[in-house]
Design a protein around this motif. Sequence first.
Motif, PDB file in Angstrom:
ATOM      1  N   LEU A  19       0.828  -1.216   0.000  1.00 12.45           N
ATOM      2  CA  LEU A  19       0.000   0.000   0.000  1.00 12.45           C
ATOM      3  C   LEU A  19       0.857   1.260   0.000  1.00 12.45           C
ATOM      4  O   LEU A  19       0.549   2.225  -0.702  1.00 12.45           O
ATOM      5  N   ASP A  20       1.938   1.255   0.768  1.00 15.37           N
ATOM      6  CA  ASP A  20       2.859   2.401   0.776  1.00 15.37           C
ATOM      7  C   ASP A  20       3.483   2.600  -0.603  1.00 15.37           C
ATOM      8  O   ASP A  20       3.606   3.730  -1.088  1.00 15.37           O
ATOM      9  N   ALA A  21       3.888   1.505  -1.234  1.00 17.68           N
ATOM     10  CA  ALA A  21       4.508   1.593  -2.554  1.00 17.68           C
ATOM     11  C   ALA A  21       3.511   2.092  -3.597  1.00 17.68           C
ATOM     12  O   ALA A  21       3.857   2.903  -4.462  1.00 17.68           O
ATOM     13  N   LYS A  22       2.274   1.637  -3.504  1.00 22.50           N
ATOM     14  CA  LYS A  22       1.228   2.099  -4.430  1.00 22.50           C
ATOM     15  C   LYS A  22       1.010   3.591  -4.264  1.00 22.50           C
ATOM     16  O   LYS A  22       0.913   4.340  -5.250  1.00 22.50           O
ATOM     17  N   GLU A  23       0.951   4.053  -3.041  1.00 22.81           N
ATOM     18  CA  GLU A  23       0.771   5.494  -2.779  1.00 22.81           C
ATOM     19  C   GLU A  23       1.956   6.297  -3.317  1.00 22.81           C
ATOM     20  O   GLU A  23       1.777   7.354  -3.918  1.00 22.81           O
ATOM     21  N   GLY A  24       3.158   5.784  -3.118  1.00 22.35           N
ATOM     22  CA  GLY A  24       4.344   6.459  -3.643  1.00 22.35           C
ATOM     23  C   GLY A  24       4.316   6.565  -5.153  1.00 22.35           C
ATOM     24  O   GLY A  24       4.694   7.592  -5.729  1.00 22.35           O
ATOM     25  N   TYR A  25       3.839   5.518  -5.798  1.00 19.89           N
ATOM     26  CA  TYR A  25       3.735   5.522  -7.254  1.00 19.89           C
ATOM     27  C   TYR A  25       2.709   6.549  -7.726  1.00 19.89           C
ATOM     28  O   TYR A  25       2.951   7.305  -8.663  1.00 19.89           O
ATOM     29  N   GLU A  26       1.556   6.572  -7.068  1.00 22.60           N
ATOM     30  CA  GLU A  26       0.519   7.537  -7.439  1.00 22.60           C
ATOM     31  C   GLU A  26       1.019   8.975  -7.274  1.00 22.60           C
ATOM     32  O   GLU A  26       0.768   9.823  -8.133  1.00 22.60           O
ATOM     33  N   ASN A  27       1.740   9.230  -6.197  1.00 22.26           N
ATOM     34  CA  ASN A  27       2.283  10.576  -5.974  1.00 22.26           C
ATOM     35  C   ASN A  27       3.310  10.948  -7.039  1.00 22.26           C
ATOM     36  O   ASN A  27       3.322  12.075  -7.532  1.00 22.26           O
ATOM     37  N   GLN A  39      11.175   4.549 -10.251  1.00 23.00           N
ATOM     38  CA  GLN A  39      11.609   4.017  -8.953  1.00 23.00           C
ATOM     39  C   GLN A  39      10.401   3.528  -8.142  1.00 23.00           C
ATOM     40  O   GLN A  39      10.435   2.446  -7.555  1.00 23.00           O
ATOM     41  N   ALA A  40       9.335   4.317  -8.101  1.00 19.14           N
ATOM     42  CA  ALA A  40       8.158   3.951  -7.316  1.00 19.14           C
ATOM     43  C   ALA A  40       7.448   2.732  -7.908  1.00 19.14           C
ATOM     44  O   ALA A  40       6.962   1.867  -7.172  1.00 19.14           O
ATOM     45  N   ASP A  41       7.387   2.656  -9.245  1.00 20.28           N
ATOM     46  CA  ASP A  41       6.772   1.497  -9.887  1.00 20.28           C
ATOM     47  C   ASP A  41       7.573   0.237  -9.573  1.00 20.28           C
ATOM     48  O   ASP A  41       6.999  -0.818  -9.272  1.00 20.28           O
TER      49      ASP A  41
END
Length: 135
Positions: A19-27, A39-41
Motif C-alpha cells: 500500500l505504501d509503494a502504491k501510494e508512492g507511485y501515485e504521488n 523508482q516507485a513502480d
Amino acid sequence: LAAGLCAERATRVDMAAILDAKEGYENALKQGDFEAIVQADTEFHQSMVRGAHSAYLETMINNLSIVNLSIYMTNFYLKKSKPTFSAEPIWIHTYIVDALQKKDAAAASAAAKEHIEASLRFNLALFDSNTKVLS
C-alpha cells in the motif's frame, strides 16, 4: 504467478508495504517526475513479489525489472525525452491491490496479467516517437 501467490501468502506487514509503494507511485505520477515514477513502480512490484514469499520469483522478477529499467532509461537518454503517462497504471495497480487485500488469487493474477500486457504496450511504444504511451 507472483500476484496470485502474494494474495495467498502476504502478511499484514507485506500488505502495508504494498500500500505504501502504491501510494508512492501515485504521488510520483501526479508530480510527473520520470525517475521517481520508475523508482516507485519498481518498488510497488518488488513489494508485491516480496509478499509472494518465493525466492525464485523474487530473483526472476528482479532480473526482469533490470531489463525494464534499461528500456526506460535507454529511451530517456537516447531521445532526451520523457514518455507521456496516463492514469492507466493507477487503476490497474488499484485492481491488483484490491484483489490482494481480498486474498483473491485468481483476481490478483488476472489484474497482474492485464498490467503485464499494458506494460508490454508501454515498452514497445517507448521506441515509437508518435505514440502516447498507455493511452
